[in-house]
Design a protein around this motif. Structure first.
Motif, short mmCIF file in Angstrom:
data_model
loop_
_atom_site.label_atom_id
_atom_site.label_comp_id
_atom_site.label_asym_id
_atom_site.label_seq_id
_atom_site.Cartn_x
_atom_site.Cartn_y
_atom_site.Cartn_z
N SER A 184 0.83 -1.20 0.00
CA SER A 184 0.00 0.00 0.00
C SER A 184 0.86 1.25 0.00
N ASN A 185 0.19 2.36 -0.32
CA ASN A 185 0.84 3.66 -0.39
C ASN A 185 -0.07 4.68 0.29
N ASN A 186 0.52 5.51 1.18
CA ASN A 186 -0.22 6.54 1.90
C ASN A 186 -0.29 7.80 1.03
N LEU A 187 -1.47 8.12 0.54
CA LEU A 187 -1.65 9.26 -0.34
C LEU A 187 -1.42 10.59 0.39
N LEU A 188 -1.69 10.63 1.69
CA LEU A 188 -1.44 11.85 2.46
C LEU A 188 0.06 12.12 2.56
N TYR A 189 0.82 11.06 2.74
CA TYR A 189 2.28 11.18 2.79
C TYR A 189 2.82 11.63 1.42
N ASP A 190 2.22 11.10 0.35
CA ASP A 190 2.58 11.54 -1.00
C ASP A 190 2.33 13.03 -1.19
#
Length: 199
Positions: A38-44
């Motif tokens: 998974s990837n954290n969009l907020l961190y992106d």
């Protein structure tokens, strides 16, 4: 030419990526129902590339390892800085079953950081608006989340929580100068939030 600090951060990121890849390879034969990426969009949104590898441990338990790395700006002549490396293992309890609906979790957080002239939301960490702080932090976090299926292979997760920790860092007069003001050790609390796209 890259600074010594940038070389150190790059080496740490290489180690993190290598460990994540080894972790993934060890479980390469695990089915998609047991392993997630998974990837954290907020961190992106904060321009920090990140990745979480999760593993189903039982019908209600899962574990994971998150890594994030922001190396820029790479120039030491830049006053505004927000470089950091983050590593965070976690353990989750799922109310229904793994990757379905409600979950509660606990995580450990380690970060090496170099921050200067950054205005954090809600007036947090005001001292880094006028100084540069470089050091390490460790924290223990607790969180709640919910997972929605987007299809057969994709989910989206929302997560919110808080962490309590300890930081040790050097204080410098400004973002690009080497005038050291001292060393500080602090207990701190910080919010946690994520909007993960999960495969």
């Amino acid at each position: 030419m890259l600074s010594m600090e940038t070389h150190i951060l790059t080496r740490r990121m290489v180690r993190t990526v290598t460990l994540t890849m080894l972790f993934s390879c060890v479980f390469a034969n695990v089915s998609a129902q047991q392993m997630t990426v998974s990837n954290n969009l907020l961190y992106d949104a904060w321009l920090t590339p990140n990745l979480r590898v999760g593993l189903r441990l039982s019908p209600h338990w899962s574990s994971g390892l998150t890594g994030g790395f922001r190396p820029w700006p790479v120039s030491d002549d830049t006053s505004r800085k927000w470089r950091h490396l983050l590593i965070s293992p976690d353990l989750r309890y799922w109310v229904d079953s793994v990757n379905v609906h409600h979950f509660f979790g606990v995580n450990l957080i380690y970060s090496h950081f170099n921050v200067a002239e950054v205005k954090f939301p809600f007036g947090m960490y005001k001292s880094v608006r006028d100084e540069r702080h470089q050091g390490d932090l460790g924290a223990l976090g607790f969180f709640y989340g919910y997972s929605w299926p987007l299809g057969r292979y994709w989910n989206i997760e929302a997560m919110i929580g808080a962490a309590l920790g300890y930081a040790r860092y050097n204080r410098y007069e400004c973002g690009h100068c080497g005038m050291k003001l001292g060393t500080e050790k602090k207990l701190f609390a910080m919010p946690q939030a994520a909007l993960n796209i999960v495969r």
